[in-house]
Structure formats: C-alpha cells, structure tokens
Design a protein around this motif. Structure first.
Motif, PDB file in Angstrom:
ATOM      1  N   ASN A  67       0.806  -1.230   0.000  1.00 12.43           N
ATOM      2  CA  ASN A  67       0.000   0.000   0.000  1.00 12.43           C
ATOM      3  C   ASN A  67       0.831   1.269   0.000  1.00 12.43           C
ATOM      4  OD1 ASN A  67      -2.552  -1.195   0.042  1.00 12.43           O
ATOM      5  ND2 ASN A  67      -2.540  -1.377   2.275  1.00 12.43           N
ATOM      6  N   HIS A  68       2.090   1.160   0.418  1.00 11.66           N
ATOM      7  CA  HIS A  68       2.869   2.379   0.629  1.00 11.66           C
ATOM      8  C   HIS A  68       4.329   2.121   0.245  1.00 11.66           C
ATOM      9  CE1 HIS A  68       4.818   5.759   2.694  1.00 11.66           C
ATOM     10  NE2 HIS A  68       3.634   6.355   2.610  1.00 11.66           N
ATOM     11  N   PRO A  69       5.004   3.136  -0.319  1.00 12.59           N
ATOM     12  CA  PRO A  69       6.404   2.928  -0.710  1.00 12.59           C
ATOM     13  C   PRO A  69       7.304   2.510   0.449  1.00 12.59           C
ATOM     14  CG  PRO A  69       5.667   5.178  -1.282  1.00 12.59           C
ATOM     15  CD  PRO A  69       4.488   4.451  -0.735  1.00 12.59           C
ATOM     16  N   ASN A  70       6.960   2.880   1.689  1.00 10.74           N
ATOM     17  CA  ASN A  70       7.809   2.470   2.820  1.00 10.74           C
ATOM     18  C   ASN A  70       7.829   0.952   3.003  1.00 10.74           C
ATOM     19  OD1 ASN A  70       8.127   5.144   3.192  1.00 10.74           O
ATOM     20  ND2 ASN A  70       7.257   5.265   5.253  1.00 10.74           N
ATOM     21  N   GLU A  71       6.895   0.271   2.354  1.00 13.88           N
ATOM     22  CA  GLU A  71       6.865  -1.199   2.451  1.00 13.88           C
ATOM     23  C   GLU A  71       7.796  -1.855   1.428  1.00 13.88           C
ATOM     24  OE1 GLU A  71       2.198  -1.499   3.977  1.00 13.88           O
ATOM     25  OE2 GLU A  71       2.669  -1.655   1.841  1.00 13.88           O
ATOM     26  N   LEU A  72       8.318  -1.051   0.520  1.00 14.27           N
ATOM     27  CA  LEU A  72       9.160  -1.603  -0.548  1.00 14.27           C
ATOM     28  C   LEU A  72      10.629  -1.609  -0.113  1.00 14.27           C
ATOM     29  CD1 LEU A  72       7.472   0.213  -3.575  1.00 14.27           C
ATOM     30  CD2 LEU A  72       6.842  -1.954  -2.503  1.00 14.27           C
ATOM     31  N   THR A  73      10.952  -2.517   0.745  1.00 15.91           N
ATOM     32  CA  THR A  73      12.295  -2.583   1.337  1.00 15.91           C
ATOM     33  C   THR A  73      13.170  -3.571   0.551  1.00 15.91           C
ATOM     34  OG1 THR A  73      11.686  -4.453   2.699  1.00 15.91           O
ATOM     35  CG2 THR A  73      11.218  -2.272   3.616  1.00 15.91           C
ATOM     36  N   PRO A  74      14.462  -3.575   0.838  1.00 18.30           N
ATOM     37  CA  PRO A  74      15.318  -4.595   0.210  1.00 18.30           C
ATOM     38  C   PRO A  74      14.831  -6.017   0.498  1.00 18.30           C
ATOM     39  CG  PRO A  74      16.654  -2.875   1.203  1.00 18.30           C
ATOM     40  CD  PRO A  74      15.240  -2.591   1.610  1.00 18.30           C
ATOM     41  N   ASP A  75      14.328  -6.268   1.702  1.00 19.84           N
ATOM     42  CA  ASP A  75      13.801  -7.617   2.010  1.00 19.84           C
ATOM     43  C   ASP A  75      12.590  -7.939   1.139  1.00 19.84           C
ATOM     44  OD1 ASP A  75      15.559  -8.466   4.091  1.00 19.84           O
ATOM     45  OD2 ASP A  75      14.592  -7.025   5.425  1.00 19.84           O
ATOM     46  N   ALA A  76      11.724  -6.943   0.974  1.00 20.31           N
ATOM     47  CA  ALA A  76      10.536  -7.152   0.132  1.00 20.31           C
ATOM     48  C   ALA A  76      10.963  -7.407  -1.315  1.00 20.31           C
ATOM     49  CB  ALA A  76       9.623  -5.925   0.216  1.00 20.31           C
ATOM     50  N   ALA A  77      11.938  -6.635  -1.777  1.00 17.01           N
ATOM     51  CA  ALA A  77      12.409  -6.806  -3.161  1.00 17.01           C
ATOM     52  C   ALA A  77      13.008  -8.195  -3.359  1.00 17.01           C
ATOM     53  CB  ALA A  77      13.441  -5.729  -3.488  1.00 17.01           C
ATOM     54  N   PRO A 117       4.135 -14.781 -11.898  1.00 21.53           N
ATOM     55  CA  PRO A 117       3.853 -13.366 -12.183  1.00 21.53           C
ATOM     56  C   PRO A 117       3.247 -12.699 -10.946  1.00 21.53           C
ATOM     57  CG  PRO A 117       2.807 -14.842 -13.795  1.00 21.53           C
ATOM     58  CD  PRO A 117       3.256 -15.686 -12.647  1.00 21.53           C
ATOM     59  N   LEU A 118       3.721 -11.490 -10.671  1.00 23.34           N
ATOM     60  CA  LEU A 118       3.273 -10.784  -9.464  1.00 23.34           C
ATOM     61  C   LEU A 118       2.465  -9.545  -9.837  1.00 23.34           C
ATOM     62  CD1 LEU A 118       6.621 -10.935  -7.445  1.00 23.34           C
ATOM     63  CD2 LEU A 118       4.598 -12.379  -7.138  1.00 23.34           C
ATOM     64  N   ASN A 119       1.313  -9.424  -9.226  1.00 27.37           N
ATOM     65  CA  ASN A 119       0.467  -8.246  -9.410  1.00 27.37           C
ATOM     66  C   ASN A 119       0.153  -7.660  -8.049  1.00 27.37           C
ATOM     67  OD1 ASN A 119      -0.412  -8.160 -12.371  1.00 27.37           O
ATOM     68  ND2 ASN A 119      -0.696 -10.300 -11.821  1.00 27.37           N
ATOM     69  N   ASN A 120       0.069  -6.340  -7.998  1.00 28.88           N
ATOM     70  CA  ASN A 120      -0.203  -5.703  -6.704  1.00 28.88           C
ATOM     71  C   ASN A 120      -1.633  -5.183  -6.627  1.00 28.88           C
ATOM     72  OD1 ASN A 120       0.958  -4.757  -4.098  1.00 28.88           O
ATOM     73  ND2 ASN A 120       0.229  -2.772  -4.872  1.00 28.88           N
ATOM     74  N   GLN A 121      -2.249  -5.456  -5.496  1.00 28.77           N
ATOM     75  CA  GLN A 121      -3.580  -4.929  -5.218  1.00 28.77           C
ATOM     76  C   GLN A 121      -3.461  -3.996  -4.019  1.00 28.77           C
ATOM     77  OE1 GLN A 121      -6.328  -8.496  -6.790  1.00 28.77           O
ATOM     78  NE2 GLN A 121      -5.929  -8.579  -4.624  1.00 28.77           N
ATOM     79  N   ALA A 122      -3.448  -2.703  -4.283  1.00 27.08           N
ATOM     80  CA  ALA A 122      -3.361  -1.737  -3.184  1.00 27.08           C
ATOM     81  C   ALA A 122      -4.770  -1.298  -2.807  1.00 27.08           C
ATOM     82  CB  ALA A 122      -2.532  -0.529  -3.623  1.00 27.08           C
ATOM     83  N   VAL A 123      -4.901  -0.834  -1.587  1.00 26.53           N
ATOM     84  CA  VAL A 123      -6.172  -0.265  -1.139  1.00 26.53           C
ATOM     85  C   VAL A 123      -5.941   1.218  -0.866  1.00 26.53           C
ATOM     86  CG1 VAL A 123      -8.018  -0.369   0.578  1.00 26.53           C
ATOM     87  CG2 VAL A 123      -6.844  -2.472  -0.100  1.00 26.53           C
ATOM     88  N   VAL A 173      -2.906   7.252   4.572  1.00 26.07           N
ATOM     89  CA  VAL A 173      -1.852   6.274   4.281  1.00 26.07           C
ATOM     90  C   VAL A 173      -1.267   6.516   2.890  1.00 26.07           C
ATOM     91  CG1 VAL A 173      -1.360   3.813   3.897  1.00 26.07           C
ATOM     92  CG2 VAL A 173      -2.818   4.501   5.810  1.00 26.07           C
ATOM     93  N   ASN A 174      -2.132   6.550   1.899  1.00 26.28           N
ATOM     94  CA  ASN A 174      -1.620   6.653   0.525  1.00 26.28           C
ATOM     95  C   ASN A 174      -2.544   7.461  -0.379  1.00 26.28           C
ATOM     96  OD1 ASN A 174      -3.783   4.964   0.182  1.00 26.28           O
ATOM     97  ND2 ASN A 174      -2.594   3.148  -0.355  1.00 26.28           N
ATOM     98  N   ASP A 175      -3.338   8.360   0.211  1.00 25.91           N
ATOM     99  CA  ASP A 175      -4.364   9.039  -0.585  1.00 25.91           C
ATOM    100  C   ASP A 175      -3.844  10.323  -1.236  1.00 25.91           C
ATOM    101  OD1 ASP A 175      -4.215  10.100   2.012  1.00 25.91           O
ATOM    102  OD2 ASP A 175      -6.265  10.866   1.957  1.00 25.91           O
ATOM    103  N   ASP A 176      -2.762  10.197  -1.963  1.00 32.30           N
ATOM    104  CA  ASP A 176      -2.294  11.329  -2.773  1.00 32.30           C
ATOM    105  C   ASP A 176      -1.503  10.782  -3.953  1.00 32.30           C
ATOM    106  OD1 ASP A 176       0.806  11.703  -2.052  1.00 32.30           O
ATOM    107  OD2 ASP A 176      -0.302  11.092  -0.276  1.00 32.30           O
ATOM    108  N   VAL A 177      -1.423  11.608  -4.987  1.00 32.31           N
ATOM    109  CA  VAL A 177      -0.803  11.160  -6.240  1.00 32.31           C
ATOM    110  C   VAL A 177       0.658  10.777  -6.024  1.00 32.31           C
ATOM    111  CG1 VAL A 177      -0.178  11.840  -8.586  1.00 32.31           C
ATOM    112  CG2 VAL A 177      -2.348  12.592  -7.637  1.00 32.31           C
TER     113      VAL A 177
END
Ligand code: SF4
Length: 488
Positions: A244-254, A266-272, A277-281
C-alpha cells in the motif's frame, strides 16, 4: 523550529525505527527466520506499548477495538514504523487507533456479500468462471481495514473444510480460475500448502491458480527457496501481493518478490486506497514506480470497502479519480493500476476512471476525447465500406441506438460546457474546453475559439487534433500538408 531542535528531531527520526531500535538483541538467525518473526508478532496493547507510545486517554478505546478485531504485527513490519510519528502510514494500517473505536458501529460486517455467494464454507462463487477460496483466518499482520475481518475477530474460527472446497470446484466445470486467499495461504507450512495446491491441480478444468497474500509485505522472510520450488510445481500460478505504501518496498521485500519472479510466478499488486496512508498522487506514483522496479505490476487500486470499523480510512471517489488522473500520461501505462470499487452487496468490481470520452455520437461515428493534458481530440470511426470516397461524413454502420450515446454526469456537463465555451469541472478540478463552433464533435474542420489549448485545468480548450476521413485519391503530400496544418 530552530536549527538545533530540527537537528534533534531528524536525529531522533533516524534512530527510532529499524531492527536496531526495536529488536537490538535479535540475532540474524532469528530475524531471518520467518517462524521466529511469526511467533514474536505483537498482539497485545501491553506489548505494543513497549515499542510505540500509546496515550493514556486512548487506552480504553484502543482496548475496545482490539476486543473486536485482533492485532498482529511482525517484528519486521514494526521495524518499518517511525516510533515518533503517530501518523506513520504503516502504523495506521496495523495499529488499533481511537478513530477505529469512534466508527466501531459504522459499516458492514460483510460489505461484499461474500456469505451470500458461498455454496460451501470458505468458497465465494460470484463470477461464473472463478471462485475465491478462503483457507484460514490467520495473517502475518492484521490490516485494520480488512474486508474479511469478520472471519478474524478474536474467537472466530476459520469455518473452512478444505476438502469440501476442493470438491465443490471439482464438480463445477465452469470454474477455470481459483483465487486462494485469506487469511494468508503462505502462512501454511510448505508441505501443507503443497498438498492443497496438488489437489487443486488435479482438477482437469481448473486452469489458473492465484494466491492472494500479504506475506511478501509483512513477512518477506517466509519466501524461501523451498516455498518457491514448491510453487513452481503448480504453474500456471499467479500471486497477488498487497503493498500500500512505498515504505513497504524494502530490500527484504524486493528479495522476496525477486525469488517469486525467478520461480516463474507473475506478481500483481492490489493496493487499497486509504485515507492518511496513501491518498495522494505522489505516494501512489512512488508506490507504483517502486513496484515496477521489483517487477511487480500495479494491478488494482481498490476503493476501501465500507467494512465495520474502517470509516476513518475511506476516501471520496473523487480522490481515486484524481490519483488516476495524476498518473495517466504522467507515467507509463504499465505503472497505472485500475481503480475499482467493489460493489456493495456483491456486485463485483467496477472500474472507475477520469472522463476521457467526452462525447460519443454513434450514429455519426464521431467521438470527442480528452487527453491527459486536457486537450480535446476528435476521433472518427471507420466509415462504411460502401461510403462515397469523398470527405463527407457518413455513418460507419447503422446506428444501434437512436441519436448520440447519452453521456451521464460529469461527461455530460463537460460537453455542455464545451458547447458553451465555458470551463467545466468534473469534480476533481479538471476542466474541459470548447470547440470553435459550439458543437462538441465539430463540423469536420479544425476549430478553435481563441482560447489557448490549456492543460484542462484553467479553462476552455479547443479541439487540437481531429481525425478525418480522407479522400481515396489523396496523395502522400496532401496528407502530410493536412497533418502539418492540423498540428500547428
Ligand atoms: S493480510 Fe489480507 S486478509 Fe489478512 S488482514 Fe490484511 S487484508 Fe485482511
């Protein structure tokens, strides 16, 4: 703020997060062991208070919501939270807040009507060719906005019987696609998940298996070689992750996503879309760009469901439209998720996007389109095979409906404003322009009303690009001259 206090604050920010701050004594072996992570999840307010400040005045309210819906935060996920920021976007996703208590009675237990479409416990069969299979009520983290939180209340049991679910799919030949979801299927031991996937794979008419999981977000240590080798035996298998948020995209996640990709998944992301939390462009754009770098396709951006206790996360629809508007044309199409609203009561996913088709006259075969800059373009559909080879507009096909397609709501307003030469808002701050002759589709000639071809935000824009049915005898030079004139 003076320089000293700013420095103090920055200094604090750099230290009061991360594994070193929260778990300085954890060994590498423990930290990288997903079972250790799972066992050490923070599940009570008392434990949480050791790590994050909880205002005394909020203790009772937070306890109240915890009695409804459990908490679970892995040490890894906790380590990504800034201990000094009560509005940290990751904290808001997993920590029970007083706001949640305020809205405790607002919303539905089952906003998508999943129970209504459940032929056997654990299966939701809403669309003809695919089913949802809920395996457990156990997740690595518990998201405060979870649509399925009704199955995860403290004391609720996962009322599922896997063999009955498999049997239902086996005797329903229309089902070609199953989404195995949660609770989180990747919390199962590898051998157990292998046995479930093998049973599904033995069903001849089942083509696709998809797994929905937040494990790569909250417990990336779980994505080990053994799991990936097992998953690779069950292709075609897809995984939907949930960042849901760029702070979740860590080296461990990668690393976790890379392992899965290398296993051919194949990986697809479903954000809410979540308020606060993430309500801006900018946040969604950073998320999507980060996902692309991890070879995860941004797939859906969900409107937050009106589930009980999640009212404080919900945004107006205009916010989602504004975000998509801010992405389309400003980044590659591959990085733009489809913004969807899951229809309350079980109507399924409904895509919602900014208005780009402003007017469509099916009879005349003309459309008025808006691009990402707010510039208007006329598009002509192919003319009928028996049409005269002149520059005369003729319908391409007998009209299926009488008159132009009625465009509702903001599209209609936009076209009316275009006709009147006045700016028009579509509810998210963007305006449409006018053609020179006051008709949206024009008269087949380039037009302009003297106003600049704006970016669609400040006022009327002329049609700047027009399709034209070209006389068969046109030479290349004539066509080039027309294009040049049009593009001026
Ligand atoms: S991981 Fe998924 S199923 Fe589990 S609580 Fe979060 S949203 Fe719900």
């Amino acid at each position: 703020m003076n320089v000293e206090s700013l420095a103090e604050r920055l200094g604090r920010r750099t230290t009061r997060r991360g594994r070193e701050h929260y778990y300085p004594d954890a060994s590498d072996a423990d930290w990288n062991d997903w079972r250790w992570q799972f066992r050490h999840r923070v599940t009570t307010l008392e434990e949480l208070a050791r790590f994050l400040p909880i205002p005394a005045a909020e203790w009772a309210a937070r306890s109240q919501v915890l009695s409804d819906f459990r908490m679970g935060i892995t040490p890894y996920y906790l380590s990504l939270i800034d201990a000094d920021d009560p509005n940290d976007p990751l904290l808001r996703q997993v920590v029970p807040l007083a706001e949640e208590n305020l809205y405790r009675a607002v919303g539905d237990e089952d906003p998508l009507g999943e129970e209504k479409f459940s032929p056997v416990p654990g299966i939701t069969h809403r669309y003809p060719d695919r089913v949802l299979m809920v395996l457990s009520n156990n997740c690595a983290i518990y998201c405060r906005y979870c649509t399925r939180k009704r199955t995860m209340y403290d004391g609720a049991s996962a009322d599922v019987e896997i063999d009955r679910m498999v049997d239902y799919i086996a005797r329903t030949p229309s089902v070609r696609d199953v989404v195995v979801s949660g609770g989180d299927p990747l919390n199962f031991a590898t051998a157990k998940l292998d046995s479930i996937l093998s049973k599904l794979r033995a069903i001849p008419h089942l083509e696709i298996i998809r797994i929905g999981t937040r494990v790569p977000v909250a417990l990336p240590q779980r994505i080990d070689d053994e799991l990936c080798e097992m998953l690779a035996r069950h292709h075609p298998l897809w995984i939907n992750v949930h960042y849901n948020h760029p702070n979740e995209l860590t080296p461990d996640a990668a690393r976790a996503c890379d392992k899965l990709s290398r296993a051919g998944v194949p990986l697809n992301n479903q954000a809410v879309l979540l308020k606060g939390v993430n309500d801006d462009v900018a946040t969604i754009k950073a998320l999507c760009h980060g996902l692309m770098k991890m070879r995860v396709r941004p797939y859906y951006l969900y409107q937050c469901d009106p589930v009980r206790g999640a009212e404080h996360f919900r945004t107006p629809i205009a916010k989602g439209i504004e975000i998509i508007e801010g992405l389309r044309g400003h980044t590659s199409g591959l990085a733009i998720p489809t913004y969807v609203i899951d229809a309350p009561g079980g109507g399924g996913k409904i895509p919602v996007q900014p208005d780009y088709l402003l007017h469509y006259d099916r009879e005349k075969g003309r459309a008025l389109l808006r691009n990402y800059q707010g510039k208007l373009y006329e598009y002509l559909e192919p003319r009928a095979a028996n049409a005269s080879p002149n520059d005369v507009l003729v319908p391409a096909a007998p009209p299926a409906a009488s008159g132009p397609v009625a465009l509702a709501g903001s599209n209609k307003k936009r076209v009316e404003a275009a006709s009147a030469g006045a700016p028009s808002s579509n509810g998210n701050g963007h305006a449409a322009g006018a053609t020179g002759n006051g008709t949206p589709a024009g008269n087949g000639q380039a037009s302009g009303n003297g106003s600049s071809a704006s970016n669609g935000r400040n006022g009327a824009a002329p049609v700047v690009g027009k399709s034209k049915w070209v006389h068969r005898g046109s030479t290349r030079a004539e066509r080039a001259a027309r294009t040049k004139k049009r593009d001026k």
